[in-house]
Design an enzyme around this catalytic site. Structure first.
Site, short mmCIF file in Angstrom:
data_model
loop_
_atom_site.label_atom_id
_atom_site.label_comp_id
_atom_site.label_asym_id
_atom_site.label_seq_id
_atom_site.Cartn_x
_atom_site.Cartn_y
_atom_site.Cartn_z
N GLU A 31 -146.55 -32.96 57.09
CA GLU A 31 -147.43 -31.68 57.41
C GLU A 31 -147.86 -31.86 58.79
O GLU A 31 -148.52 -32.67 59.47
CB GLU A 31 -148.81 -32.17 56.43
CG GLU A 31 -148.55 -32.42 55.05
CD GLU A 31 -148.05 -31.03 54.30
OE1 GLU A 31 -148.27 -29.88 55.06
OE2 GLU A 31 -147.43 -31.15 53.06
N CYS A 85 -155.59 -28.85 61.95
CA CYS A 85 -154.24 -28.02 61.82
C CYS A 85 -154.31 -26.63 61.61
O CYS A 85 -153.52 -25.79 62.42
CB CYS A 85 -153.26 -28.76 60.93
SG CYS A 85 -154.20 -28.72 59.32
P1 NAD Z 1 -150.21 -37.81 66.19
O1 NAD Z 1 -148.97 -37.22 65.79
O2 NAD Z 1 -150.21 -38.21 67.65
O3 NAD Z 1 -150.65 -39.25 65.31
C1 NAD Z 1 -150.55 -39.07 63.90
C2 NAD Z 1 -150.19 -40.51 63.40
O4 NAD Z 1 -148.94 -40.79 63.47
C3 NAD Z 1 -151.16 -41.56 63.86
O5 NAD Z 1 -151.64 -42.52 62.95
C4 NAD Z 1 -150.32 -42.23 64.91
O6 NAD Z 1 -150.53 -43.57 65.00
C5 NAD Z 1 -148.93 -42.06 64.15
N1 NAD Z 1 -147.94 -42.32 64.93
C6 NAD Z 1 -147.62 -41.80 66.26
N2 NAD Z 1 -146.22 -42.12 66.82
C7 NAD Z 1 -145.57 -42.74 65.94
C8 NAD Z 1 -144.18 -43.47 65.52
N3 NAD Z 1 -143.74 -43.10 66.54
N4 NAD Z 1 -144.17 -43.67 64.32
C9 NAD Z 1 -144.84 -43.66 63.44
N5 NAD Z 1 -146.30 -43.20 63.30
C10 NAD Z 1 -146.48 -42.90 64.63
O7 NAD Z 1 -151.20 -36.76 65.70
P2 NAD Z 1 -153.06 -36.73 65.86
O8 NAD Z 1 -152.97 -36.51 67.28
O9 NAD Z 1 -153.47 -38.01 65.41
O10 NAD Z 1 -153.46 -35.55 65.01
C11 NAD Z 1 -153.32 -34.09 65.46
C12 NAD Z 1 -152.17 -33.45 64.95
O11 NAD Z 1 -151.90 -33.45 63.82
C13 NAD Z 1 -152.19 -31.96 65.33
O12 NAD Z 1 -150.81 -31.64 65.66
C14 NAD Z 1 -152.70 -31.37 64.06
O13 NAD Z 1 -152.14 -30.14 63.81
C15 NAD Z 1 -151.83 -32.20 63.11
N6 NAD Z 1 -152.40 -31.96 61.80
C16 NAD Z 1 -151.56 -31.50 60.81
C17 NAD Z 1 -152.09 -31.17 59.44
C18 NAD Z 1 -151.34 -30.40 58.29
O14 NAD Z 1 -151.65 -30.69 57.24
N7 NAD Z 1 -150.30 -29.78 58.72
C19 NAD Z 1 -153.44 -31.79 59.24
C20 NAD Z 1 -154.01 -32.47 60.18
C21 NAD Z 1 -153.57 -32.63 61.46
#
Ligand code: NAD
Length: 479
Positions: free
Chosen positions: A251, A285
């Site tokens: 997502e 999001c």
């Molecule tokens: P992010 O992708 O930076 O981080 C999300 C998670 O991934 C965190 O727990 C982080 O520690 C982990 N992570 C980072 N690098 C990783 C790796 N290499 N391997 C495994 N895990 C890793 O996102 P964010 O800044 O926390 O959140 C914002 C983003 O999330 C926005 O783009 C938003 O649109 C999206 N989002 C999407 C939805 C949806 O349902 N489509 C819902 C909420 C947020």
């Protein structure tokens, strides 16, 4: 300032509190105060979480699972205020937003409790063609053989976790969670609520920290049968590359349009634009990230968006009257500031309101005449910005709307069935909401995107329960 003293927190493995060698601090984005610290998980801790989950086989009856989910939902309701204060501490979101988030998380558990009781089987008669037989095929759904690895973002740190763990419990699965390192405290509080509600500790583990110290282990662990990830496109795609042969639920980011058509009431549409752009500090999001308005409605619409934005009270997230708090940190606020400056200085957008920053606090900002190609609206800008783009024809707005890499959700303001039909068919998105913000959903209904926003595999309690199970087919000599 903070309504509690800072928390020295631990991971949760097999229902126990587990520490590790190094720690990371969590800060209140509004003041920079330390609100807690969590262990930075080592590879050994992640191994331990998978080992205890793998060794356990869940045999809870539907009734037992329903009771656990329902009790957890009730506890969330009873502790609403304290949980909202905790989410505010780690995110800087206004209490108005975080109490709403706790209510939504409660819904997730209550609805998952109901859904647990529903029979997931089907029956197929087999004497239905000339070469058929007097047999009957029955199906039911089984939990995964392996463990679910879940990774969640910062922006709804409780509800995103609820959407992973409630369907996992409802289907007798075991889940290892890594919450966002920016906001892990509410996930730990939720784990304790679940254990208190009767969940066996081995069914839900929480490992904390950033992935730096344990690398790819969560997504490549041999016992991780499914990776459920919510977060940015870049990280989601990197995970998809490395996860290999296992199920993936991704997502990812969004860049959702609100489309105000020629027949729309501009005042009603302006209320949706303001709500959709600024709720949760614009960090959803499905926040409204691009506002398309037909030129014939634009002047009235823009004036009303401006009027409503000027009335928004923003600032101290704990003040009851505050409608909008900070974004997650100063770097995020600076990125909003820089993209807005670029839209104004390089692309001729007109600033109508806001564009002021103090640390992680970025004012609700309204821009008109934004070119649809500038970075501010071509990429996902995760903050409280309402960029307005004027259009002439439905064909033009479809082309502009579809021109980004994203395809999560959308909102349409129109009463004309023909217009609604046309846009529903043409928009490359997972959801179309008529006269609602793109973020409108029930916690039960399917939710998710296409293109860079996801692979078309949806979440929501019902869909997640399907994703987290395998269909077993049984054929019997039974007419
Ligand atoms: P992010 O992708 O930076 O981080 C999300 C998670 O991934 C965190 O727990 C982080 O520690 C982990 N992570 C980072 N690098 C990783 C790796 N290499 N391997 C495994 N895990 C890793 O996102 P964010 O800044 O926390 O959140 C914002 C983003 O999330 C926005 O783009 C938003 O649109 C999206 N989002 C999407 C939805 C949806 O349902 N489509 C819902 C909420 C947020």
């Amino acid at each position: 300032m903070l309504p509690f003293s800072p928390r020295h927190e631990y991971m949760r493995i097999a229902g126990e509190k587990v520490d590790d060698q190094s720690r990371m601090e969590i800060r209140f984005p509004y003041t920079g105060e330390v609100v807690g610290s969590v262990p930075q998980a080592s590879s050994q801790a992640v191994e331990q979480a998978f080992a205890t989950a793998t060794a356990y086989k869940a045999h809870l009856s539907r009734y037992e699972r329903c009771k656990i989910l329902q009790t957890a939902g009730e506890l969330l309701g009873q502790r609403r205020q304290a949980l909202a204060q905790l989410i505010t501490a780690e995110t800087g979101l206004a209490m108005q937003d975080t109490t709403y988030e706790v209510d939504r998380a409660k819904d997730v558990f209550m609805l998952a409790a109901m859904e647990t009781l529903r029979d997931d089987g089907q029956a197929f008669a087999c004497d239905i063609s000339p070469h058929g037989k007097q047999r009957r095929i029955f199906t039911h759904r089984e939990p995964l053989q392996g463990v679910i690895a879940a990774i969640t973002p910062f922006n709804h740190p409780l509800n995103q976790v609820a959407h992973k763990v409630a369907p996992a419990i409802a289907t007798n699965n075991r889940l290892v969670l890594k919450p966002s390192e920016k906001a892990p405290l509410s996930a730990l509080a939720l784990a304790d609520i679940l254990y208190e509600a009767g969940l066996p500790g081995a069914m839900f583990a929480v490992v904390t920290g950033s992935p730096n110290s344990f690398g790819d282990l969560i997504i490549t662990h041999p016992h991780a049968e499914l990776v459920a990830f919510t977060g940015s496109v870049a990280v989601g795609k990197a995970i998809a590359k490395r996860a290999g042969y296992r199920r993936l639920v991704l997502e990812l980011g969004g860049n959702d349009p609100l489309i105000v058509c020629a027949d729309a009431d501009p005042l009603r549409a302006a209320t949706l634009a303001v709500q959709g752009s600024f709720k949760n500090s614009g960090q959803r999001c499905t926040a409204v990230k691009r506002i398309f308005v037909h030129h014939s409605r634009a002047d009235t619409f823009v004036a009303e968006v401006l009027r409503q934005t000027q009335q928004l009270i923003y600032g101290d997230p704990y003040a009851p009257e505050t409608m909008m708090g900070t974004v997650i940190d100063e770097a995020a606020a600076r990125q909003c500031e820089q993209r807005v400056s670029n839209a104004i200085n390089q692309h001729g957008a007109s600033l109508l309101w806001g564009h002021k920053r103090q640390g992680a606090l970025y004012a609700p900002t309204v821009l008109d005449h934004v070119p649809h190609t500038c970075e501010l609206v071509r990429e996902e800008t995760f903050g409280p910005i309402a960029p307005i783009i004027r259009f002439e024809s439905l064909e033009e707005v479809v082309a502009m709307s579809n021109s980004t890499a994203f395809g999560l959700s959308s909102g349409i303001c129109s009463d004309r069935l023909e217009t609604i039909n046309f846009l529903t068919q043409q928009l490359q998105v997972g959801t179309v909401n008529v006269w609602e913000v793109p973020g409108f959903r029930s916690e039960m209904s399917p939710f998710g995107g296409i293109k860079d926003s996801g692979l078309g595999v949806k979440e929501g309690v019902v869909e997640a329960m399907r994703n987290y199970t395998s269909v077993k087919t049984l054929a019997l000599p039974w007419g």
